[in-house]
Design an enzyme around this catalytic site. Structure first.
Site, mmCIF file in Angstrom:
data_model
loop_
_atom_site.group_PDB
_atom_site.id
_atom_site.type_symbol
_atom_site.label_atom_id
_atom_site.label_comp_id
_atom_site.label_asym_id
_atom_site.label_seq_id
_atom_site.Cartn_x
_atom_site.Cartn_y
_atom_site.Cartn_z
ATOM 1 N N ARG A 97 0.824 -1.215 0.000
ATOM 2 C CA ARG A 97 0.000 0.000 0.000
ATOM 3 C C ARG A 97 0.862 1.270 0.000
ATOM 4 O O ARG A 97 0.566 2.246 -0.689
ATOM 5 C CB ARG A 97 -0.915 -0.031 1.237
ATOM 6 C CG ARG A 97 -1.940 1.076 1.323
ATOM 7 C CD ARG A 97 -3.092 0.931 0.350
ATOM 8 N NE ARG A 97 -2.921 1.753 -0.815
ATOM 9 C CZ ARG A 97 -3.266 1.380 -2.037
ATOM 10 N NH1 ARG A 97 -3.849 0.237 -2.255
ATOM 11 N NH2 ARG A 97 -3.042 2.183 -3.035
ATOM 12 N N LYS A 132 3.086 25.630 -4.402
ATOM 13 C CA LYS A 132 1.816 25.026 -3.949
ATOM 14 C C LYS A 132 1.913 23.504 -3.988
ATOM 15 O O LYS A 132 1.257 22.835 -4.788
ATOM 16 C CB LYS A 132 0.661 25.504 -4.834
ATOM 17 C CG LYS A 132 0.359 26.981 -4.661
ATOM 18 C CD LYS A 132 -0.933 27.383 -5.354
ATOM 19 C CE LYS A 132 -1.240 28.861 -5.078
ATOM 20 N NZ LYS A 132 -2.460 29.327 -5.756
ATOM 21 N N LYS A 164 7.561 40.443 -3.405
ATOM 22 C CA LYS A 164 6.116 40.610 -3.602
ATOM 23 C C LYS A 164 5.656 41.952 -3.053
ATOM 24 O O LYS A 164 6.435 42.690 -2.449
ATOM 25 C CB LYS A 164 5.379 39.465 -2.903
ATOM 26 C CG LYS A 164 5.726 38.096 -3.476
ATOM 27 C CD LYS A 164 4.749 37.038 -2.965
ATOM 28 C CE LYS A 164 5.019 35.720 -3.673
ATOM 29 N NZ LYS A 164 4.042 34.694 -3.311
ATOM 30 N N GLU A 194 7.436 40.909 -8.428
ATOM 31 C CA GLU A 194 6.043 40.697 -8.821
ATOM 32 C C GLU A 194 5.428 42.048 -9.188
ATOM 33 O O GLU A 194 5.539 43.013 -8.420
ATOM 34 C CB GLU A 194 5.311 40.081 -7.631
ATOM 35 C CG GLU A 194 3.885 39.687 -7.896
ATOM 36 C CD GLU A 194 3.206 39.124 -6.643
ATOM 37 O OE1 GLU A 194 3.597 38.041 -6.180
ATOM 38 O OE2 GLU A 194 2.313 39.811 -6.107
ATOM 39 N N ASP A 215 1.502 39.258 -12.477
ATOM 40 C CA ASP A 215 0.615 38.474 -11.629
ATOM 41 C C ASP A 215 -0.855 38.719 -11.956
ATOM 42 O O ASP A 215 -1.348 39.835 -11.822
ATOM 43 C CB ASP A 215 0.895 38.830 -10.160
ATOM 44 C CG ASP A 215 0.220 37.843 -9.234
ATOM 45 O OD1 ASP A 215 0.227 36.637 -9.560
ATOM 46 O OD2 ASP A 215 -0.298 38.271 -8.182
#
Lengths: 278, 278, 278, 278, 278, 278
Positions: A97, A132, A164, A194, A215
């Site tokens: 598994r 992410k 940013k 950004e 962005d």
């Protein structure tokens, strides 16, 4: 203090599943009973994670024989056997598994990435992932993206500079932020800024940014920004990148497209294991 | 040797992202600069993972103030702010992505589970997960399933007996397998046997199995099996459980439906964080 | 995060004894000097811990030859050599005490368990241990109990439900406690309830408990309880189980007798090691 | 790489008992429910391990109030409450067994040691332990010996030199062994030599040993050895030290008596915990 | 799996010095005895490592008061008290040597770096360190270099690309090596190529290297190389950088000078601690 | 809880340098490409650290062949090849710097120690190190001192008693301090007392100190102290021991000279590695 994210994750995975012992297998299967296993694809997929699966079984039985009939990144057809394993039957049963859980997720990301790439075949743009990723899985998921054929953005916060809006806010201006960070980071680091507007693009150029991230801009805005930048910095587009928007973005003359969906929206592939006691 | 899967995963997640330092934030943001952050849902979802997000920020700044306006398992609307965080700005910036990565996945599983449950509302059947979880995430994903409202199957191989075909093969028969394992495991363990046919169901009943798992049977077969078992054992159905098949299965008078899709086929939810420097 | 209680304990044991180095042996014995060692019993005993002793020496010298002339659970006579070890002399000298310390305790528990079992030979009752084990040694001591021939109760708080008086107190009633926990734990868990009186036995039966523990009851009370239960639940007796009371309890028609004394009142066996430099 | 044997053992003890969760308490007791617990002696004993018990509960609930009404080494009467604990009820219930398991063993060793000491009260001899300790427990058991009133021999192989027969065999002679090791170890280390005969005692004196251990000698032999040594080295007797032989040995004018029985033959004391939900 | 190189090093340092206990202080100093300590410079120096010293004492006594009268990077005169510590006397005594050992080395590197910088004051060149650091100390030594006023080259092999002769050899040519690696690493990484000759400089320029390292060239060669490069890449000189050569190199119009001597040839500074029992 | 300071340091060293991957080598060098490396001295030195270097490469490629042409403690000439390594080229490239960083520091300490010893050749005095070592490196640096030919003082605070002024202050007097600690530490520990004046020397003698450390005394004071002690205790001199003062101190009839400079003032030796791809 060993830094081994992958080994650590495999040990954790085995630990959380087996705990102090596999009470079914340990009590029913003799330690010396041998067996053979075949891992096969239940649907077409791009395989990834073969070496992780190998390590799963090797940690349960260092004498196991593990033969992969393909390499990470290969296209696999439904029903194709990709891995054959021979050794102690209880290691096969106990590890099954966990090995599949690694393969189904990594192959899912590789397959998803490949399907994105097929949409922009031949176009001169770099498709990259983002941060992410599933916590604990950064290295494996970025590896699966490469197995799928795309490229990686920075690995984390430590190996790439991305300024940013909040960084700009506390620094006073893009110019001051870029100057300050240029004086502090290694001369091997490019600096990415950004930008949410053409005004910010212009400021980033003035500040000498090496890369400008557009962005969440729409295609029109991106076109204007690319024109304005005119090769003075690399251009990355980010935000709302999916299979519907990818082609359009790829035709806007940008250098890099980053897509969180490569990792966070990948579906697990269906693989299974057949086990044959000897 | 501390057993703390969740703390270990959070540390790993921070380690893989930050490494030896967030080179953008560390160089631009003053250690004492304060800020406020709001985590909000970008789509309707069932929230899960609030305490994990808290720990992410607490590990970066033990003085941070973390206020959740809801509890795990709550239904959240698009745009709703679910968490407010105040403290050192660099902790907010450095922890943002890791906290969101935990929330988006855990909420994804909770939301997916809730939507499955909505299909069998009021029916007298227990919906449970499987061991098809993301390696390293077993405890968190099983927790998210409970936050979504369903229940857990065994946590792993150590806390529940499930005798599968290969276990039977090496034991000689279901009868021998059940007898052998009954003599060895604690008197607190029920014994579950996987059955692929009515013949095996009968053998499992003879052997005194406490639970019988009907594996990949179609509704007709399940009906017959349930009739045959007639309350002498709990009945679990497993295999090909998805939103299309769930309702049908729930009407077959079985006790338990197990669905790997609760965890491995959940889509990440979209959450984001707005940060306001003071 | 590797879960390996036994390996961890062996490493700790070697670490606490050797620290940064065995200053006698390291300075007097040449790295290449070979030797042979014999571990022998100084009194009759049931041996347990052979594999742990093997691992102790293997960690000091992976090339060592370790031959056991018996298996865990075997009856050993005074003077009998049970293990022969050949390899680097300094590994033998440095590991001697740690290996013996493991064997003397594990064999003590196995021997003690066997002597308990001899008192109830042929009787249809399961003798099990408790959670009164040496901290850090749970898995090894429960293993030694099995080597001695008895069986294990739950390993810990995570793999078995036992509802005690305080759990009942905060739940309102046995009925509510059992119902609540049944709805939450896996369908593979039996539920055991501790009962101090016949009234509580009756409540436990009403509540549908799978196992009822009769705590510190005298033989008369136990007889009545067994009659009342009448096969509707398994019956465990616990409290004041020792060599004097064991036989009486075993004749009361109960299913399980649990005895903390198996582990916490076991005396270390006397084993020693003779070493022969080559 | 933190060196914290006690903290590590406590974490292991909690880990092996609780694993991923106390499935009875976690599901029945509300996180905020408060309670009080009293740990009391069920028989007369010398208490030891109070701080370890404190740490057990503190790790489960850092806000717990833990009040000891006595100190390690104090004589406790049957029925006396030694510790009172207030805080989250689930921490009390989950930690109870682990805390008691520590206390029962450590108090057992302290009590056993005290009873040995009572036999040689007022005599000018040092009673010390050996390395026959429970693996993983070296520091705690040596601490319990001190709590009982006796003293410690070396902690392990790293902080004291003891030349045994095999060390002598490979070195050629006691003289060569002592000379070699004197040249290598720190000038702060005394050198102890094990002697099995008067001839060896003489050789050890010639070699300039600081301490001579008379191993398994009978009282007559010891008397002669002490006379021969005549204050030129410290004299330790070892082997077959028990309550029957101790007084005799203590009158032979030796400096040190070492007894493995202090640790390995100690019986666990009987302590229990009463818990009162609020 | 926590990534905390500094915390790990501090724990190791305390562990290797204290082991299972400071046998002098633990036995002589009462746990509650308070004291005060002053750390002072015995020679002029640039201080570095204040926070590490704080953590050393905090880990021994979390209630300690630690007041620094200066900041890392400050110029300190001989005899100046830099840190005052108040708290448990045994923590002061036990932690003294470890804290000083950190400060003496880190201040040594900061002081050495500052003296290098003083030689090139006002010149437009970046002085950076190398990877010639003490194993285990990479982050602390690079930090001390910054405290001294210079800048860092890459932290390690993971956060910067440097193509050396062997990399070129296996790649075929500089051109192929640069192209291959450009396609694989993140778009945020600059690519540096080591060149030993003008021919290689030319090839590196052709290949589009972002930075060219002139390795072990003499001033004449460097001048020619700089002329050839003419701003098309950053220029780093490396090799034989010491206090004698630094000024000459700084006048050659290069961008970066890297000096291993900043870390590996730094002398420990002399600091001591006065302790006052209360 | 494994106690392995050296293995831990090697893992940390590799971890801090390689992090998640050597981005230059991993992308340019094929996994199967073989190579050979030679480590050579660039100046005359005493080599130390060969086994550490071996372990560095073995951890990167367990199949590597590592041949040392000399032993730790050997005198090496400039240009001499000391180690030859064959195996996977990427292991050679990735491990090169870490292996050299260990060797350059350990050989520096061995070389420095040897040059100190050459000044007191044939004199009957023991030259020892102190606790002024690089945090994390205690065992390796003390080993390098032995490789250089000198001896070790205590390893740390746990394996030797040294009573300093502050210990005396809180104990009342030297007599009380010695008596108290004698009663508590093992009978295998000698007790050393630091004395700053003849009066303190006298008190230490009265108290029965085994070793007296004359701290920062000038030669005249030392002579008087030695005369006063007259063989009743070992005499150690400490403070301001350097190459200028060493000979004078060695002629003062003291037993031990301790020099922090052996470790903290050693200069790194210059070694390099040549790599040949096959």
């Amino acid at each position: 203090m060993k830094i081994d994210f992958i080994g650590n994750l495999i040990e954790t995975a085995l630990g959380e599943d087996i705990g102090p012992g596999d009470i079914t297998t340990d009590h029913l299967v003799n330690q010396n009973q041998q067996g053979r296993g075949e891992i096969l694809a239940k649907e077409p997929l791009i395989i990834a994670g073969i070496d992780v699966a190998r390590q799963v079984f090797k940690r349960l039985d260092s004498d196991i024989e593990f033969i992969a009939d393909c390499n990470d990144g290969d296209e696999i057809t439904a029903g194709q056997v990709v891995i054959t394993i021979s050794g102690r039957l209880n290691a096969l049963l106990t590890g099954e598994r966990t090995a599949l859980n690694f393969l189904q997720r990594m192959s899912g990301i590789a397959t998803n990435t490949r399907s994105y790439l097929s949409l922009i075949k031949g176009k001169n743009v770099r498709l990259v992932d983002t941060r992410k990723t599933t916590p604990g899985w950064r290295i494996l998921e970025k590896y699966a993206v490469r197995a799928g054929g795309a490229q990686n953005h920075r690995m984390g916060l430590y190996d790439g500079v991305l300024i940013k809006d909040n960084h700009i806010a506390v620094s006073g201006s893009i110019k001051e932020a870029v100057a300050k960070i240029r004086s502090k980071v290694s001369h091997l680091s490019k600096i990415e800024v950004e930008a949410d507007s053409l005004a910010q693009v212009e400021q980033a150029l003035d500040a000498g940014a090496d890369v400008i991230m557009l962005d969440n801009m729409n295609p029109e805005q991106i076109k204007e920004a690319v024109k304005l930048i005119d090769g003075r910095a690399l251009v990355e587009v980010s935000g709302n990148v999916n299979k519907k928007t990818l082609e359009i973005l790829a035709d806007l003359n940008v250098d890099i497209i980053s897509a969180g969906a490569l990792t966070h929206a990948a579906r697990s592939m269906d693989l299974s294991m057949r086990i044959f006691p000897e």
